[in-house]
Design an enzyme around this catalytic site. Structure first.
Site, PDB file in Angstrom:
ATOM      1  N   GLY A 187       0.828  -1.202   0.000  1.00  0.00           N
ATOM      2  CA  GLY A 187       0.000   0.000   0.000  1.00  0.00           C
ATOM      3  C   GLY A 187       0.860   1.249   0.000  1.00  0.00           C
ATOM      4  CG  ASN A 188      -0.866   4.826   1.643  1.00  0.00           C
ATOM      5  OD1 ASN A 188      -0.477   5.014   2.793  1.00  0.00           O
ATOM      6  ND2 ASN A 188      -2.167   4.717   1.356  1.00  0.00           N
ATOM      7  CB  ALA A 190       0.308   7.698   5.040  1.00  0.00           C
ATOM      8  CB  VAL A 191      -1.369   2.722   5.362  1.00  0.00           C
ATOM      9  CG1 VAL A 191      -1.869   1.462   6.064  1.00  0.00           C
ATOM     10  CG2 VAL A 191      -2.547   3.642   5.047  1.00  0.00           C
ATOM     11  N   GLY A 192       1.850   2.456   5.802  1.00  0.00           N
ATOM     12  CA  GLY A 192       3.004   1.632   6.135  1.00  0.00           C
ATOM     13  C   GLY A 192       3.602   2.012   7.483  1.00  0.00           C
ATOM     14  CD  GLU A 209       7.240  -5.430  -1.486  1.00  0.00           C
ATOM     15  OE1 GLU A 209       7.498  -4.570  -2.372  1.00  0.00           O
ATOM     16  OE2 GLU A 209       8.093  -6.227  -1.078  1.00  0.00           O
ATOM     17  CB  CYS A 243       3.188   0.254  -6.544  1.00  0.00           C
ATOM     18  SG  CYS A 243       3.744  -1.418  -6.953  1.00  0.00           S
TER      19      CYS A 243
END
Length: 490
Positions: A187-188, A190-192, A209, A243
């Site tokens: 994902g992105n 910020a969430v990572g 990733e 991505c």
């Protein structure tokens, strides 16, 4: 509570030990392959609703790669899972020294919505191959695919060992409160960061990733027709929601107009004069992302495209020219069908531009000059590098796929998935014999003992290069040394 029970069931199933059997793992993988083969229509129908992807596009970008991955794992699993001999030094010459891959335990796999089958099931293949249990959390953004995954996976693979958990942000937060042995998130950034923070409670290792702004440098002396054709394909596939899509182009100002014209031709060739009605051109996933992408256009100059329809989440393949580094479109990963062109006057300037920003997931270079390719590889940092094409390095299972810095951590695909989701346990099996060789490590310590210890410990035994006679000779030398050590000890 429901999420907690799913995790508990998976851990209880893992505790039975049935994943230790390679036969069990292979049967699960074969069942997964059967799902892909038998349920193509349901998979494609859901992706049509989520991303307006065609049935052929679904096979090309999602399921063919999964089938290839499964087949490769099945062919190689026995070899990957076997003990791996390790190099010996003179002290361990007569011992067993090897690496034993072992399952980690229960893995949490949090998928993404842009290629929901590929980026959710590919880590699952690695988890199954390595003998783990896995809790699968598809992205709620690709709502129809998430539902199909929830319905189909339990019909084909062990539903206790590999439960599917659905839901939105609150459900994911609940999941992250549970204890896992590894978390695999796509994902992105910020969430990572939130995933990593949640994982820290139990010191749970993570694979992230992520993505970022993957640069695409075009050398003015390359074949621009072919280069732009491949760039247009890489950028506008899945409506730019990839991505590793080329995020922006870096090129000399003298070729900017030619690049624009070549990409314009490719858009027409790939998607006709009216991409909106072309079945091979997708849509932005939802209106929130549509508005986000459209806002990135505000301070840039259109060169191609720009047409849009919010009611259909449609944005035409778009090229932006003379884009400034401070433009809005350059402040975040685009994740949509906008291609900014940044003018640079030299390779030095391009490398400097890339290195002043966060490390990207991919770096693309278009040139016929191999020295230039090698220079950019050595003087920049990125998850991966692809010269003279886009995206296709993802499909090469012999290459690790993953990010660095802001674009992620950890890598997977093929054997890399197996190793990454295994504990590679170091094993040394000695015998209760030849105790004399150990005298050099026991007190009282002396300079002579240290001298012998250095000799034994710093010499790596290249057994593959030793014949039987040489090996016998080496053992004789060791025996003599042991006698000498004893002499100096007592």
């Amino acid at each position: 509570m429901e999420k907690q029970k799913a995790v508990e069931r998976a851990r209880k199933a893992f505790a039975t030990g049935r994943t230790k059997s390679l036969e069990y793992r292979i049967n699960q993988l074969k069942s997964l392959q059967r799902l892909i083969e038998e349920r193509q229509k349901e998979i494609a129908d859901a992706l049509k609703k989520d991303l307006s992807r065609s049935e052929v596009g679904t096979s090309l970008y999602e399921t063919v790669g999964l089938e290839g991955e499964i087949q490769q794992v099945i062919r190689n699993l026995a070899k990957w899972a076997a003990p791996r001999p390790a190099a010996k030094n003179l002290l361990t010459l007569s011992d067993q020294v090897y690496i034993q891959p072992q399952p980690l335990g229960v893995i949490l796999i949090i998928g993404a919505w842009n290629y929901p089958w590929a980026v959710t099931i590919q880590p699952l293949i690695g988890a199954i191959a390595a003998g783990n249990a896995a809790v699968i959390k598809p992205s709620e953004v690709s709502v129809h695919t998430s539902k199909v995954m929830e319905e189909l996976l339990p019909l084909y693979i062990d539903k206790e060992m590999y439960p599917v958990v659905t839901g939105g942000v609150s459900e994911t937060q609940e999941l992250l409160k549970q204890r896992f042995d590894h978390i695999f998130y796509t994902g992105n950034c910020a969430v990572g960061k939130l995933i990593m923070e949640a994982a820290s409670k139990y010191l749970t290792p993570v694979t992230l990733e992520l993505g970022g702004k993957s640069p695409c440098y075009i050398d003015k002396n390359c074949d621009l027709t072919i280069a732009c054709r491949r760039i247009a394909w890489g950028k506008y596939s899945n409506c730019g929601q990839t991505c590793i899509a080329p995020d922006y182009v870096l090129c000399d100002p003298s070729i900017q107009d030619r690049v624009i014209e070549e990409i314009r031709k490719c858009v027409k060739e790939f998607y006709t004069d009216d991409p909106k009605s072309c079945p091979d051109y997708g849509r932005i996933i939802n209106q929130r992302h549509f508005k986000r992408v459209m806002a990135l256009l505000q301070d840039s100059t259109l060169a191609v495209g720009g047409e849009n329809d919010e009611s259909q989440c449609y944005i035409a393949p778009t090229v932006l020219k003379d884009v400034k580094p401070e433009a809005k479109v350059m402040q975040e990963e685009i994740f949509g069908p906008l291609l900014p062109i940044i003018n640079v006057s030299s390779v030095d300037e391009a490398i400097k531009f890339i290195n002043e920003r966060e490390k990207p997931l991919a770096l693309y270079i278009f040139t016929s000059d191999n020295k230039l390719i090698q220079r950019m590889i050595s003087e920049t940092s990125s998850g991966g590098v692809l010269a003279n094409d886009c995206l296709v390095h993802y499909s090469v299972s012999s290459l690790p796929f993953g990010g660095v810095g802001n674009s992620g951590m950890g890598s997977y695909h093929g054997k890399f998935s197996f190793d990454h989701l295994s504990h590679l346990k170091g094993c040394l099996i000695k015998q209760l014999k030849m105790e004399g060789a150990n005298q050099m490590r026991y007190a009282p310590h002396t300079a002579k003992k240290l001298s012998w210890a250095r000799f034994f410990m710093l010499k790596e035994a290249q057994l593959s290069k030793l014949g039987r006679l040489a090996l016998l000779g080496m053992l004789a030398v060791i025996a003599a040394v042991i006698i000498q050590v004893k002499r100096f000890t007592y």
